[in-house]
Design a protein around this motif. Structure first.
Motif, mmCIF file in Angstrom:
data_model
loop_
_atom_site.group_PDB
_atom_site.id
_atom_site.type_symbol
_atom_site.label_atom_id
_atom_site.label_comp_id
_atom_site.label_asym_id
_atom_site.label_seq_id
_atom_site.Cartn_x
_atom_site.Cartn_y
_atom_site.Cartn_z
ATOM 1 N N GLY A 1 10.631 15.179 -2.635
ATOM 2 C CA GLY A 1 10.880 13.927 -1.763
ATOM 3 C C GLY A 1 9.921 13.995 -0.063
ATOM 4 O O GLY A 1 9.410 13.363 0.477
ATOM 5 N N THR A 2 8.844 14.773 -0.511
ATOM 6 C CA THR A 2 7.860 15.472 0.486
ATOM 7 C C THR A 2 6.271 14.247 0.332
ATOM 8 O O THR A 2 6.163 13.514 0.818
ATOM 9 C CB THR A 2 7.507 16.116 0.463
ATOM 10 O OG1 THR A 2 8.428 18.109 1.458
ATOM 11 C CG2 THR A 2 6.495 17.380 1.211
ATOM 12 N N TYR A 3 6.186 14.156 -1.079
ATOM 13 C CA TYR A 3 5.482 13.182 -1.607
ATOM 14 C C TYR A 3 5.782 11.162 -1.400
ATOM 15 O O TYR A 3 5.401 10.639 -1.075
ATOM 16 C CB TYR A 3 4.701 14.056 -2.656
ATOM 17 C CG TYR A 3 4.462 15.078 -3.217
ATOM 18 C CD1 TYR A 3 3.807 15.020 -2.641
ATOM 19 C CD2 TYR A 3 5.392 16.241 -3.915
ATOM 20 C CE1 TYR A 3 2.764 16.830 -2.724
ATOM 21 C CE2 TYR A 3 4.955 17.623 -3.409
ATOM 22 C CZ TYR A 3 3.417 17.697 -3.452
ATOM 23 O OH TYR A 3 3.327 18.831 -3.063
ATOM 24 N N ILE B 1 4.501 23.355 -2.652
ATOM 25 C CA ILE B 1 5.634 22.494 -2.290
ATOM 26 C C ILE B 1 6.114 22.883 -0.612
ATOM 27 O O ILE B 1 6.544 21.769 0.050
ATOM 28 C CB ILE B 1 6.544 23.328 -3.204
ATOM 29 C CG1 ILE B 1 6.599 22.849 -4.369
ATOM 30 C CG2 ILE B 1 8.443 22.834 -2.971
ATOM 31 C CD1 ILE B 1 7.607 23.123 -6.038
ATOM 32 N N ILE B 2 6.002 24.660 -0.203
ATOM 33 C CA ILE B 2 6.593 25.152 1.121
ATOM 34 C C ILE B 2 6.346 24.488 1.809
ATOM 35 O O ILE B 2 6.128 23.993 3.207
ATOM 36 C CB ILE B 2 6.297 26.066 0.794
ATOM 37 C CG1 ILE B 2 7.902 26.390 -0.339
ATOM 38 C CG2 ILE B 2 7.024 27.081 2.063
ATOM 39 C CD1 ILE B 2 7.787 28.630 -0.555
ATOM 40 N N THR C 1 5.792 20.208 2.876
ATOM 41 C CA THR C 1 7.402 20.248 2.914
ATOM 42 C C THR C 1 7.328 20.035 4.900
ATOM 43 O O THR C 1 7.881 19.665 5.369
ATOM 44 C CB THR C 1 8.083 21.047 1.967
ATOM 45 O OG1 THR C 1 8.892 21.352 0.658
ATOM 46 C CG2 THR C 1 10.101 20.874 2.655
ATOM 47 N N ALA D 1 5.872 18.045 6.353
ATOM 48 C CA ALA D 1 6.386 16.887 6.297
ATOM 49 C C ALA D 1 7.477 16.044 7.232
ATOM 50 O O ALA D 1 7.952 15.561 8.335
ATOM 51 C CB ALA D 1 7.113 16.364 4.717
ATOM 52 N N VAL D 2 8.486 17.850 8.211
ATOM 53 C CA VAL D 2 9.263 18.163 8.065
ATOM 54 C C VAL D 2 8.498 17.296 9.220
ATOM 55 O O VAL D 2 9.173 16.953 10.600
ATOM 56 C CB VAL D 2 9.997 18.765 7.798
ATOM 57 C CG1 VAL D 2 11.350 19.703 9.215
ATOM 58 C CG2 VAL D 2 11.038 19.193 6.843
ATOM 59 N N VAL E 1 13.548 14.307 2.996
ATOM 60 C CA VAL E 1 12.571 15.314 3.013
ATOM 61 C C VAL E 1 12.459 16.138 2.490
ATOM 62 O O VAL E 1 12.642 17.250 0.923
ATOM 63 C CB VAL E 1 11.757 15.486 4.161
ATOM 64 C CG1 VAL E 1 10.295 16.657 4.151
ATOM 65 C CG2 VAL E 1 10.694 14.212 4.095
ATOM 66 N N ILE E 2 14.443 16.734 2.976
ATOM 67 C CA ILE E 2 14.662 18.234 2.995
ATOM 68 C C ILE E 2 15.326 18.325 1.265
ATOM 69 O O ILE E 2 15.885 19.177 0.579
ATOM 70 C CB ILE E 2 15.803 18.460 3.665
ATOM 71 C CG1 ILE E 2 14.643 18.753 5.237
ATOM 72 C CG2 ILE E 2 16.301 19.882 3.502
ATOM 73 C CD1 ILE E 2 15.596 19.009 6.146
ATOM 74 N N TYR F 1 8.006 10.461 0.574
ATOM 75 C CA TYR F 1 7.641 10.199 2.633
ATOM 76 C C TYR F 1 5.751 10.097 2.233
ATOM 77 O O TYR F 1 6.076 8.975 3.136
ATOM 78 C CB TYR F 1 7.813 11.836 3.247
ATOM 79 C CG TYR F 1 7.445 11.005 5.002
ATOM 80 C CD1 TYR F 1 8.210 10.572 5.438
ATOM 81 C CD2 TYR F 1 6.628 12.430 5.114
ATOM 82 C CE1 TYR F 1 7.566 10.233 7.174
ATOM 83 C CE2 TYR F 1 5.914 11.728 6.407
ATOM 84 C CZ TYR F 1 6.772 10.822 7.623
ATOM 85 O OH TYR F 1 6.067 10.946 8.084
#
Length: 72
Positions: free
Chosen positions: A58-60, A24-25, A28, A31-32, A52-53, A62
């Motif tokens: 949301g990361t996936y 997760i971290i 993320t 992606a950011v 994303v945040i 994106y």
């Protein structure tokens, strides 16, 4: 010295923390950084950053959808 057993609670906590960091971290953060350094049309960059945040997974989203919308 004790041998760390898979059934001990301390091992379960370590495994969960490792999953949290790797699953997760880290994605993320990647992606950011990707959204912040890429160019998008109009306000899509802000939209993707918010997705994303704040959106769960949301990361996936994106990486599967938004990554293709970047302007090269």
């Amino acid at each position: 010295m004790e041998v760390l057993s898979i059934l001990e609670p301390s091992f379960a906590i370590m495994a969960w923390q490792l999953f949290l960091i790797i699953g997760i971290i880290v994605p993320t953060i990647i992606a950011v950084f990707s959204v912040a350094t890429s160019k998008f049309e109009k306000n899509q960059q802000l939209l993707w950053l918010l997705i994303v945040i704040f959106v769960p997974f949301g990361t996936y989203i994106y990486f599967f959808v938004g990554y293709k919308q970047r302007i090269r």
